[in-house]
Design an enzyme around this catalytic site. Structure first.
Site, PDB file in Angstrom:
ATOM      1  N   GLU A   6      -4.043   8.106  -5.044  1.00 17.31           N
ATOM      2  CA  GLU A   6      -4.276   7.502  -6.353  1.00 17.31           C
ATOM      3  C   GLU A   6      -5.529   8.091  -6.986  1.00 17.31           C
ATOM      4  O   GLU A   6      -6.559   8.181  -6.317  1.00 17.31           O
ATOM      5  CB  GLU A   6      -4.398   5.976  -6.228  1.00 17.31           C
ATOM      6  CG  GLU A   6      -3.125   5.322  -5.739  1.00 17.31           C
ATOM      7  CD  GLU A   6      -3.209   3.804  -5.632  1.00 17.31           C
ATOM      8  OE1 GLU A   6      -4.276   3.239  -5.995  1.00 17.31           O
ATOM      9  OE2 GLU A   6      -2.228   3.172  -5.202  1.00 17.31           O
ATOM     10  N   ARG A  49       0.849  -1.186   0.000  1.00 19.47           N
ATOM     11  CA  ARG A  49       0.000   0.000   0.000  1.00 19.47           C
ATOM     12  C   ARG A  49       0.890   1.242   0.000  1.00 19.47           C
ATOM     13  O   ARG A  49       1.965   1.255   0.611  1.00 19.47           O
ATOM     14  CB  ARG A  49      -0.930   0.017   1.222  1.00 19.47           C
ATOM     15  CG  ARG A  49      -2.102  -0.961   1.105  1.00 19.47           C
ATOM     16  CD  ARG A  49      -3.057  -0.539   0.007  1.00 19.47           C
ATOM     17  NE  ARG A  49      -4.211  -1.430  -0.165  1.00 19.47           N
ATOM     18  CZ  ARG A  49      -4.288  -2.396  -1.051  1.00 19.47           C
ATOM     19  NH1 ARG A  49      -3.246  -2.641  -1.845  1.00 19.47           N
ATOM     20  NH2 ARG A  49      -5.381  -3.125  -1.182  1.00 19.47           N
ATOM     21  N   HIS A  87      -1.410   1.012 -10.124  1.00 21.36           N
ATOM     22  CA  HIS A  87      -2.094   0.027  -9.273  1.00 21.36           C
ATOM     23  C   HIS A  87      -2.728  -1.073 -10.122  1.00 21.36           C
ATOM     24  O   HIS A  87      -3.901  -1.431  -9.935  1.00 21.36           O
ATOM     25  CB  HIS A  87      -3.146   0.696  -8.392  1.00 21.36           C
ATOM     26  CG  HIS A  87      -3.449  -0.072  -7.138  1.00 21.36           C
ATOM     27  ND1 HIS A  87      -3.878   0.512  -5.980  1.00 21.36           N
ATOM     28  CD2 HIS A  87      -3.370  -1.405  -6.867  1.00 21.36           C
ATOM     29  CE1 HIS A  87      -4.069  -0.399  -5.046  1.00 21.36           C
ATOM     30  NE2 HIS A  87      -3.756  -1.581  -5.560  1.00 21.36           N
TER      31      HIS A  87
END
Length: 341
Positions: free
Chosen positions: A283, A254, A302
């Site tokens: 993000e 993360r 991601h």
């Protein structure tokens, strides 16, 4: 007894039929015309459609039928249990759902939620290996020479015999350990405090107190831990300073595990050889982030875990859990509120 299953994100029609065909007791509610439109294959986090009031009412009526949800409800997930009074189980499509559970308050509800842990281990381990090889084998320098049409023989490093520290020894971390050790890398692992780990390929495991010493001798650091109170800001300016200048940092855990300002500074100064990042504190990564423009950084949006076969694997996991649900057995990958994953 009929089991009402509501599909909460897009699935290919043949996977929906696969679920529907598992028994006469199953009633599947699938409204792709109301679901978020996937931006890419196996997208389970697309933005909501701009639906009319009538369409929203249709979705409310559909979701209210659920005993089981495949994926979180895209529409106000925090009110899922109130809108679907018979809801007992949600099968998530991601492994790391702690932040979602806390943000929506679902961690405070009487609801079983299972994660997709295990589904993404192979692609994430492959991504970590790619990141390590990219820098160890000098790919940034090769690309620079290629752009300049410059032919000159050079010397590079060898992955075999290097030292890696893998932070997080869950499904993903253990796969990373196996892949790296198979190529001759000496792997140290840092997992949860007080837990003894027996992981094939792991040379040794350490606790948090030995982190600085492990960083000082690591050529590669792979972050594969979930976001918890224990792991938040794990790699700050102090920790980054412990790494040798040739070291590579890889993050598939993360974004909140890393101080990105300190990381960008270390990479810019040459205090760190490179970083391969699939996750970020914010993000999408803001366009103003210096990480975008650094030649010694790989920025992945991601997406390292998303492969073309993901929906197939998610459905197989869901169907295995559906059988357990029918039999009243414990579900696989049950989210643990106390641990946060």
């Amino acid at each position: 007894m009929t089991i009402d299953i509501v599909i909460g994100s897009y699935l290919e029609p043949h996977f929906v039929e696969r679920i529907r065909s598992t028994g006469e007791d199953v009633r599947v509610h699938y409204r792709p015309d109301l679901l978020p439109v996937p931006r890419y294959r196996c997208d389970h986090s697309a933005p909501a459609r701009d639906l009319s009031k009538a369409q929203l009412n249709e979705w409310r009526a559909t979701s209210a039928l659920a005993e089981i949800f495949f994926d979180f409800d895209w529409f106000e997930p925090s009110t899922m249990t109130e809108r679907a009074p018979n809801l007992g189980w949600v099968q998530a499509t991601s492994a790391g759902i702690g932040a979602v559970m806390r943000r929506t308050g679902l961690d405070q509800k009487s609801l079983l939620v299972t994660t997709a842990a295990g589904i993404h281990v192979a692609p994430l381990a492959e991504f970590a290996l790619m990141g390590a090889l990219h820098f160890v084998k000098g790919v940034p320098d090769l690309k620079s020479r290629q752009r300049e049409h410059h032919w000159e023989r050079y010397t590079t490093r060898e992955l075999k015999g290097s030292r890696a520290l893998v932070v997080g020894l869950g499904h993903i971390g253990r796969e990373i350990v196996r892949d790296f050790s198979a190529l001759g890398v000496d792997v140290t692992g840092l997992g949860r405090s007080g837990v003894t780990y027996d992981v094939p390929g792991l040379s040794r495991s350490i606790d948090r107190g030995a982190l600085d010493a492990a960083l000082a001798t690591s050529d590669i650091v792979v972050l594969a831990a979930p976001l918890t109170e224990e792991t938040a800001n794990l790699m700050g300016a102090h920790e980054l300073r412990q790494l040798p200048s040739h070291a590579v940092l890889i993050n598939v855990g993360r974004g909140q595990l890393v101080d990105e300002v300190a990381l960008a500074d270390a990479l810019t100064r040459g205090a760190l050889a490179g970083a391969c990042l699939d996750v970020f504190r914010e993000e999408p990564l803001p366009t103003s982030s210096p990480l975008w423009d650094l030649e010694n950084v790989i920025v992945s949006p991601h997406s390292a875990s998303t492969v073309a076969t993901e929906n197939r694997d998610l459905v197989e996991l869901f169907l295995a859990n559906l059988e357990r649900w029918r039999r009243g057995e414990n579900l696989r990958n049950l989210y643990d509120v106390r641990k946060g994953y």
